[in-house]
Design an enzyme around this catalytic site. Structure first.
Site, short mmCIF file in Angstrom:
data_model
loop_
_atom_site.label_atom_id
_atom_site.label_comp_id
_atom_site.label_asym_id
_atom_site.label_seq_id
_atom_site.Cartn_x
_atom_site.Cartn_y
_atom_site.Cartn_z
CG HIS A 54 -1.94 -1.07 1.19
ND1 HIS A 54 -3.13 -1.00 0.68
CD2 HIS A 54 -1.86 -2.30 2.03
CE1 HIS A 54 -3.67 -2.05 0.95
NE2 HIS A 54 -2.94 -2.87 1.67
CD GLU A 121 -6.05 -5.63 0.78
OE1 GLU A 121 -6.13 -6.46 1.88
OE2 GLU A 121 -5.15 -4.64 1.07
CG HIS A 186 -9.91 -8.16 3.75
ND1 HIS A 186 -9.88 -7.90 4.94
CD2 HIS A 186 -8.82 -7.84 2.94
CE1 HIS A 186 -8.56 -7.28 5.04
NE2 HIS A 186 -8.09 -7.25 3.71
CG HIS A 207 -3.73 -10.51 3.47
ND1 HIS A 207 -5.05 -11.01 3.91
CD2 HIS A 207 -3.88 -9.34 3.28
CE1 HIS A 207 -5.85 -10.11 4.10
NE2 HIS A 207 -4.95 -8.80 3.67
CG ASP A 238 4.98 -9.40 9.40
OD1 ASP A 238 4.46 -10.45 9.79
OD2 ASP A 238 4.42 -8.24 9.67
N GLY A 239 7.04 -12.35 10.37
CA GLY A 239 6.96 -13.10 11.60
C GLY A 239 6.09 -12.59 12.50
CG HIS A 241 0.64 -9.96 9.39
ND1 HIS A 241 1.80 -8.84 9.58
CD2 HIS A 241 -0.49 -9.45 9.29
CE1 HIS A 241 0.92 -7.76 9.44
NE2 HIS A 241 -0.29 -7.87 9.18
CG ASP A 263 -0.83 -5.96 3.72
OD1 ASP A 263 -1.27 -5.06 3.01
OD2 ASP A 263 -1.45 -6.58 4.50
CG LEU A 297 -1.32 -7.70 13.49
CD1 LEU A 297 -0.73 -9.32 13.19
CD2 LEU A 297 -0.07 -6.82 13.64
#
Length: 370
Positions: A54, A121, A186, A207, A238-239, A241, A263, A297
């Site tokens: 984004h 998205e 989503h 995602h 990223d560890g 999420h 993301d 998040l």
């Protein structure tokens, strides 16, 4: 120009050799030897492709600010992303239209990454699984609205997310999948609903694990449907999420269908503090971005190259991680004939990394930009 004595990434494996190029790759592999820049055994891999990002450096693709696009473009390129898909949030159509115009009119600076297309998205998402998306701006799946936004972008919308349980989603998927990759995300969809969406033409998953029901043995949901349908799937590595064990599991389950994404939000490349996302406040602390005052998040603060390194540190084989950040995302957005692989005739977009995966050089269209 020629780079020699390198470990070149070809067909999913490393090969001792070199790469010869102008703005396009003219030769690559073991036969490229002789005079040239000595890579000293470093890795030469395709430039990374971030199809879901984004924002960064205080700017956001949804802002519709022409001044912001070069800032983001340079940030991506400096870290090894050579192509990116500006990814918009769930916003009202006039705001999205302005963003489409700005992306359409963007002229890449010499030291910036290329726009490979637009990722919508939102706004065709589930209220219950909206995450950090603004609920006031949600919209039922609307193919005519998609067409207007695609026209406003100059026809470069490559990816759009839809919640398949929403009214009108299946006709939307059938129509829109003819011109763009449709992704499930989503969503509260169960397995059967997700399979109906994939059967209708959806082929990607936004995602994975985030913004959808968990995988349960009696309610397998979107995750198992994506596997059964052979869909490609995104993962935020990223560890935060996704637990590292699940990242390893997902690699084993999906193989070359896996796509690493950042993301990233406007807090990427910025210090901890307060920011916004789609008009909503977010707070970043210790690199973790959440909707302000909640534990929700809200995307990540990483660069895709960081995501690749972390995936490797979590146990994903280097070759698989590279494929997930280059060749597979290029395939998702139907640009695999130009980017994502070190192939003769492809754009000379590549990255030189040392054995610790530290960046040594970035080339875009054959020009070294860092």
């Amino acid at each position: 120009m020629r780079i020699v004595n390198a470990n070149v990434f070809l067909d999913g494996a490393f090969l001792q050799g070199g790469i010869e190029f102008t703005d396009k790759i003219t030769a690559v592999g073991a036969a490229v030897t002789g005079e040239g820049i000595n890579a000293g055994g470093c890795y030469v891999i395709p430039g990374l492709i971030d199809i879901h990002t984004h924002a960064a450096k205080g700017e956001d693709a949804s802002d519709g600010r022409p001044e912001g696009m070069p800032v983001m473009s340079r940030y991506y390129a400096a870290g090894g992303v050579t192509s990116w898909c500006p990814t918009t949030m769930t916003l009202k159509e006039p705001v999205l239209t302005q963003a489409m115009h700005t992306i359409r009119d963007f002229v890449r600076p010499i030291d910036g990454a290329k726009v490979a297309g637009v990722n919508l998205e939102g706004p065709f998402l589930s209220r219950a699984k909206r995450g950090a998306q603004n609920p006031d701006n949600l919209h039922t799946p609307d193919a005519e609205m998609f067409k207007r936004l695609n026209d406003a972008s100059g026809g470069i919308v490559r990816l759009v997310t839809v919640a398949p349980e929403e009214p009108g989603s299946i006709p939307f998927i059938r129509e829109v999948s003819r011109v763009a990759t449709v992704s499930i995300g989503h969503t509260t969809a169960d397995y059967d609903t997700a399979m109906a969406a994939y059967d209708a033409g959806a082929s990607h998953t936004t995602h994975l694990y985030n913004g959808m029901p968990s995988l349960l043995h009696r309610a397998p949901g979107v995750i198992a449907a994506a596997s059964d349908a052979g869909a490609t799937v995104e993962l935020i590595s990223d560890g935060l999420h996704i637990h590292p064990a699940v990242i390893r599991l997902t690699h084993r389950l999906f193989g070359d269908k896996l796509v690493l994404i950042s993301d990233s939000l406007r807090c990427a490349g910025m210090p901890d503090g307060d920011y916004t996302l789609g008009g909503q406040p977010i707070t970043m602390k210790d690199g973790r971005a959440t909707l302000t005052g909640t534990d929700t998040l809200a995307g990540s603060s990483i660069h895709l190259m960081d995501g690749l390194r972390r995936a490797v540190s979590f146990g994903v084989p280097l070759e698989a991680a590279i494929t997930s950040a280059t060749q597979t995302p290029a395939r998702v957005i139907h640009r695999e004939d130009q980017i994502g692989s070190l192939a003769v005739g492809h754009c000379a977009d590549f990255v030189v990394l040392d054995r610790e995966l530290e960046l040594k050089a970035v080339y875009i269209d054959g020009r070294q930009i860092t």
